[in-house]
Scaffold this active site. Structure first.
Site, short mmCIF file in Angstrom:
data_model
loop_
_atom_site.label_atom_id
_atom_site.label_comp_id
_atom_site.label_asym_id
_atom_site.label_seq_id
_atom_site.Cartn_x
_atom_site.Cartn_y
_atom_site.Cartn_z
N ASN A 8 -8.86 -0.08 8.02
CA ASN A 8 -8.00 0.61 7.17
C ASN A 8 -6.64 1.04 7.31
O ASN A 8 -6.47 1.85 8.38
CB ASN A 8 -8.99 1.76 6.66
N ARG A 19 7.79 10.72 5.03
CA ARG A 19 9.25 10.91 5.09
C ARG A 19 10.12 10.08 3.91
O ARG A 19 10.86 10.38 3.43
CB ARG A 19 9.63 10.05 6.26
N HIS A 44 -7.82 2.38 0.61
CA HIS A 44 -8.48 3.25 -0.25
C HIS A 44 -7.32 3.76 -1.16
O HIS A 44 -6.86 5.03 -0.83
CB HIS A 44 -9.21 4.33 0.67
N ARG A 46 -6.05 6.33 -3.73
CA ARG A 46 -6.54 7.59 -4.55
C ARG A 46 -5.90 7.60 -5.78
O ARG A 46 -4.61 7.20 -5.76
CB ARG A 46 -6.61 8.83 -3.57
N HIS A 51 -1.59 8.28 -0.21
CA HIS A 51 -1.31 7.23 0.89
C HIS A 51 -1.24 5.85 0.37
O HIS A 51 0.08 5.50 -0.23
CB HIS A 51 -2.31 7.35 2.15
N GLU A 76 -11.70 0.12 -1.62
CA GLU A 76 -12.29 1.23 -1.69
C GLU A 76 -11.88 2.33 -2.72
O GLU A 76 -10.80 2.54 -2.54
CB GLU A 76 -13.09 1.57 -0.64
N THR A 106 -11.07 13.84 2.76
CA THR A 106 -11.60 12.47 3.02
C THR A 106 -13.02 12.51 2.52
O THR A 106 -13.47 13.59 2.13
CB THR A 106 -11.48 12.24 4.45
N HIS A 197 -16.96 5.64 8.93
CA HIS A 197 -16.45 7.19 8.84
C HIS A 197 -16.77 7.86 10.08
O HIS A 197 -17.64 7.85 10.60
CB HIS A 197 -17.12 7.91 7.73
N GLY A 219 -10.36 3.35 10.33
CA GLY A 219 -8.90 3.31 9.92
C GLY A 219 -7.96 4.72 10.91
O GLY A 219 -7.54 4.37 11.71
N HIS A 220 -8.54 5.96 10.76
CA HIS A 220 -8.09 6.93 11.34
C HIS A 220 -8.06 6.95 12.85
O HIS A 220 -7.12 6.93 13.47
CB HIS A 220 -8.61 8.54 10.70
#
EC number: 2.6.99.2
Length: 244
Positions: A8, A19, A44, A46, A51, A76, A106, A197, A219-220
């Site tokens: 992700n 920035r 994803h 949103r 992001h 997603e 999240t 997750h 991802g994270h």
């Protein structure tokens, strides 16, 4: 075979957006991830575009188009009209439908099993007719697994934050047993099994033993690891963890 890794890239876009401008480049990140051996990319988008933006999704789809036979693209998000239109336009390999709560940072839970089968089922059918595999984000709950099968999904994505918390508390094996039961039920109902997750290098080797696991979306934790070791090395480390 090891489960497939879908990376992700939302957090790359988060850093860029902090920035302004185009640095770091989401497309350069995608190229690096694929070159390092990852067979999947997830985004994803949103509604607030905090992001990944719609323009990013289109650029990634164009980048991956020549690689469609070996790199899967997964979009997603919640089944709002603009996201469904994007999926119809870009035709990713997979669309993972995720419930979204107002104000959340999240995802916080999977679809409740009392969610309208008719309403979501119509969306699943629409996407499937486009040639898009549909996965539903759910908790490791037998009722939710059966609901996903009734809705007509081709896969589920198990929400793994409860497993990650249990693993950190020393109860990973017990939690994995609950997830294994959900995965086995899904498999018996003809559903593929994805997961994601809060999976990381510590808890992933144990979780990778989950029966019938097709794919993990990370991802994270992977992007955070990349800050210290570089993105290509981070991908390699996660691919290795999946193979343990």
């Amino acid at each position: 075979m090891a489960a497939r890794l879908s990376v992700n890239v939302n957090k790359v876009a988060t850093l860029r957006n902090a920035r302004g401008g185009d640095v770091p480049s989401v497309i350069e990140a995608v190229r690096t991830i694929i070159a390092a051996g990852a067979p999947g990319i997830t985004v994803h988008p949103r509604a607030d575009e905090r992001h990944i933006r719609a323009a990013d999704a289109r650029a990634i789809a164009a980048e991956l188009a020549p690689l469609r036979d070996r790199v899967e693209f997964n979009i997603e998000g919640d089944p709002r009209s603009d996201l469904l239109a994007m999926v119809e336009e870009l035709r990713p390999h997979q669309c993972t439908l995720v419930p979204v709560r107002p104000g959340e940072i999240t995802s916080q839970a999977g679809w409740p099993p009392d969610t309208s089968r008719a309403e979501l089922g119509a969306i699943v059918t629409r996407l499937h007719r486009l040639g898009v595999r549909v996965s539903l984000f759910i908790d490791a709950d037998p009722a939710a697994v059966r609901w996903a099968a009734d809705v007509g999904a081709q896969r589920i994505e198990l929400y793994t934050e409860p497993y990650a918390r249990a693993y950190a508390a020393g109860a990973g094996e017990a939690s994995l047993a609950q997830f294994a039961a959900a995965a086995s039920l899904a498999h018996s109902l003809g559903l593929g099994v994805n997961a994601g997750h809060d999976l990381d290098l510590d808890n992933l080797p144990l979780f990778s033993r989950l029966p019938h696991l097709d794919e993990v979306s990370i991802g994270h934790a992977l992007i955070s690891h990349a800050l210290f070791v570089g993105l290509a090395r981070a991908v390699a480390d996660y691919l290795a963890a999946l193979s343990e």
